[in-house]
Design an enzyme around this catalytic site. Structure first.
Site, PDB file in Angstrom:
ATOM      1  N   ARG A 112      49.955  34.021  85.973  1.00  0.00           N
ATOM      2  CA  ARG A 112      50.233  32.585  85.849  1.00  0.00           C
ATOM      3  C   ARG A 112      49.143  31.814  85.122  1.00  0.00           C
ATOM      4  NH1 ARG A 112      52.394  33.278  91.308  1.00  0.00           N
ATOM      5  NH2 ARG A 112      54.671  33.315  91.160  1.00  0.00           N
ATOM      6  N   LYS A 134      49.179  25.532  71.202  1.00  0.00           N
ATOM      7  CA  LYS A 134      50.541  26.064  71.081  1.00  0.00           C
ATOM      8  C   LYS A 134      50.471  27.584  71.058  1.00  0.00           C
ATOM      9  CE  LYS A 134      53.194  22.553  68.587  1.00  0.00           C
ATOM     10  NZ  LYS A 134      53.967  22.293  67.344  1.00  0.00           N
ATOM     11  N   GLU A 176      48.382  24.292  54.848  1.00  0.00           N
ATOM     12  CA  GLU A 176      48.242  23.565  56.104  1.00  0.00           C
ATOM     13  C   GLU A 176      47.214  22.438  55.992  1.00  0.00           C
ATOM     14  OE1 GLU A 176      50.074  23.747  58.710  1.00  0.00           O
ATOM     15  OE2 GLU A 176      51.093  25.678  58.603  1.00  0.00           O
ATOM     16  N   LYS A 214      43.651  17.232  63.121  1.00  0.00           N
ATOM     17  CA  LYS A 214      44.549  17.813  64.128  1.00  0.00           C
ATOM     18  C   LYS A 214      44.048  17.528  65.539  1.00  0.00           C
ATOM     19  CE  LYS A 214      47.303  21.694  65.541  1.00  0.00           C
ATOM     20  NZ  LYS A 214      47.849  23.036  65.242  1.00  0.00           N
ATOM     21  N   GLU A 224      53.428  17.405  72.387  1.00  0.00           N
ATOM     22  CA  GLU A 224      54.378  17.103  71.316  1.00  0.00           C
ATOM     23  C   GLU A 224      55.577  16.283  71.786  1.00  0.00           C
ATOM     24  OE1 GLU A 224      56.849  19.879  68.434  1.00  0.00           O
ATOM     25  OE2 GLU A 224      54.723  20.180  68.100  1.00  0.00           O
ATOM     26  N   ARG A 228      52.532  14.200  67.717  1.00  0.00           N
ATOM     27  CA  ARG A 228      52.152  15.549  67.292  1.00  0.00           C
ATOM     28  C   ARG A 228      53.254  16.243  66.498  1.00  0.00           C
ATOM     29  NH1 ARG A 228      49.426  20.505  70.888  1.00  0.00           N
ATOM     30  NH2 ARG A 228      49.327  21.953  69.144  1.00  0.00           N
ATOM     31  N   ASN A 232      54.531  19.001  62.106  1.00  0.00           N
ATOM     32  CA  ASN A 232      55.539  19.967  61.679  1.00  0.00           C
ATOM     33  C   ASN A 232      56.123  19.614  60.307  1.00  0.00           C
ATOM     34  OD1 ASN A 232      55.853  21.885  64.010  1.00  0.00           O
ATOM     35  ND2 ASN A 232      56.179  19.961  65.079  1.00  0.00           N
ATOM     36  N   HIS A 235      57.592  22.262  58.164  1.00  0.00           N
ATOM     37  CA  HIS A 235      57.951  23.393  59.017  1.00  0.00           C
ATOM     38  C   HIS A 235      59.446  23.478  59.308  1.00  0.00           C
ATOM     39  CE1 HIS A 235      53.646  23.321  59.494  1.00  0.00           C
ATOM     40  NE2 HIS A 235      53.653  24.372  60.273  1.00  0.00           N
ATOM     41  N   HIS A 239      60.612  27.020  58.448  1.00  0.00           N
ATOM     42  CA  HIS A 239      61.018  28.003  59.458  1.00  0.00           C
ATOM     43  C   HIS A 239      62.375  28.627  59.116  1.00  0.00           C
ATOM     44  CE1 HIS A 239      58.252  26.391  62.928  1.00  0.00           C
ATOM     45  NE2 HIS A 239      57.591  27.039  61.983  1.00  0.00           N
ATOM     46  N   HIS A 252      53.483  32.411  56.294  1.00  0.00           N
ATOM     47  CA  HIS A 252      53.874  31.168  56.951  1.00  0.00           C
ATOM     48  C   HIS A 252      53.495  29.946  56.108  1.00  0.00           C
ATOM     49  CE1 HIS A 252      54.612  28.160  59.993  1.00  0.00           C
ATOM     50  NE2 HIS A 252      53.336  27.799  59.992  1.00  0.00           N
TER      51      HIS A 252
END
Length: 349
Positions: A112, A134, A176, A214, A224, A228, A232, A235, A239, A252
């Site tokens: 956990r 993330k 990026e 960032k 997010e 935030r 993206n 993205h 993606h 990427h």
């Protein structure tokens, strides 16, 4: 009848991001370095000259986005169980964004949640993936659809690792950096236009500004819920491109570069960005040999894949659309026909 569980409390997840040569460090606990064969072959000896621990293990998983899956997560977890790691033990993510995401995710679910440190070795992971907590993995439905927010205890960015970075990987990281500038910092974008990121000192300054940008955003919106999501930019389109090409044709950052160009064309269609601004972004990306075109085979199929994006809902697709350079709009009200028209244009390219 009801029973209240009073769990309201403030948890301080703050941590430092250090941009410098790795310090010599001893960990008085069990440590596992998670890496891949390529990074291990190039840099593991250097890392081991800098760190030591009460017990230290190396976990190696295959290299590549296509291996960012449950099988690799299981490899990490099985090793932790075999070596009897406990909640005081720690993981070190030593590699690019794929390694960082998987290591963080494994750390978030092992017993956990245990601590981990990011030591990113690619430019992309240094300026983006390693910062912000993330974590996750891919599945057949898309990228990073399974994961958790789990902040590292520290991020150690050592420019030494960039000395062996292939040109394409370097460019992927630049994408990026450009993303940060277009969305939040016009002055930073203008700096990048005149800068030579092949100069180590200039690059270190660009890394610092990108990381600071960032960090500021994450501090305001860790999970997010709003601001935030602007990170993206590029993205949402990117993606889908990665998914369509099975993560094998583009890195990427390369897919994100194409995605930014698509988002910019959408912004121009909506009168949110001038053609000149869109061209400036495209020219900056191409300066570092990043791809800016993609052949869309089926615009409607491409569009439907947007619904698998984490930011979208059953009936709405969230798009990150630049408003000029240095500002951005997060919206789910872009007319479908505008997007189809943009995709059709790329299909004709």
């Amino acid at each position: 009848m009801q029973v209240n569980i009073p769990l309201k409390k403030v948890v301080d997840n703050s941590y430092d991001i250090t941009i410098d040569s790795l310090p010599k460090t001893y960990f008085d606990t069990k440590i596992a370095i998670v890496t891949n064969p390529k990074v291990a072959g190039l840099h593991l000896a250097y890392l081991l000259s800098k760190i030591s621990a009460k017990e230290l293990y190396i976990i190696t998983v295959p290299d590549g986005e296509e291996y960012k899956n449950q099988e690799s997560i299981n490899t990490i977890l099985e090793s932790l169980f075999n070596h009897r790691f406990n909640r005081k033990s720690m993981l070190i993510a030593f590699g690019g964004g794929v390694i960082g995401d998987m290591t963080g995710y494994a750390a978030s679910i092992y017993q956990r949640g245990i601590n981990f440190i990011q030591i990113p070795t690619t430019l992309l992971s240094q300026v983006d993936a390693s910062v912000g907590g993330k974590t996750g993995m891919n599945n057949s439905y898309g990228k990073n659809l399974i994961g958790a927010f789990h902040q590292p205890k520290a991020v150690l960015i050592d420019p030494h690792f960039l000395t062996t970075l292939p040109p394409r990987e370097f460019g992927a990281g630049v994408a990026e950096i450009v993303k940060m500038a277009v969305t939040f910092n016009k002055e930073f974008f203008e700096f990048l236009q005149s800068a030579d990121l092949n100069d180590p000192e200039v690059l270190q300054e660009a890394i610092k500004q990108a990381v600071q940008t960032k960090a500021d955003v994450v501090a305001k919106d860790e999970k997010e819920h709003g601001l935030r999501a602007a990170l993206n930019y590029g993205h949402t389109f990117g993606h889908v491109i990665e998914n369509e090409t099975k993560y094998k044709e583009y890195l990427h950052g390369e897919a994100v570069a194409i995605g930014m160009v698509m988002a910019n064309e959408t912004a121009v269609s909506m009168n949110l960005m001038s053609k000149d601004e869109a061209l400036r972004v495209k020219n900056l990306l191409e300066k570092y040999n990043l791809p800016t075109s993609y052949s869309v085979q089926n615009s409607n199929s491409f569009y439907e894949t947007f619904f698998l994006d984490k930011k979208s809902s059953d009936s709405d697709i969230t798009f990150i659309i630049p408003v000029g350079i240095g500002d951005v709009s997060i919206t789910n009200s872009v007319d479908k026909q505008i997007i189809i028209s943009v995709l059709d244009h790329f299909g004709d390219a």
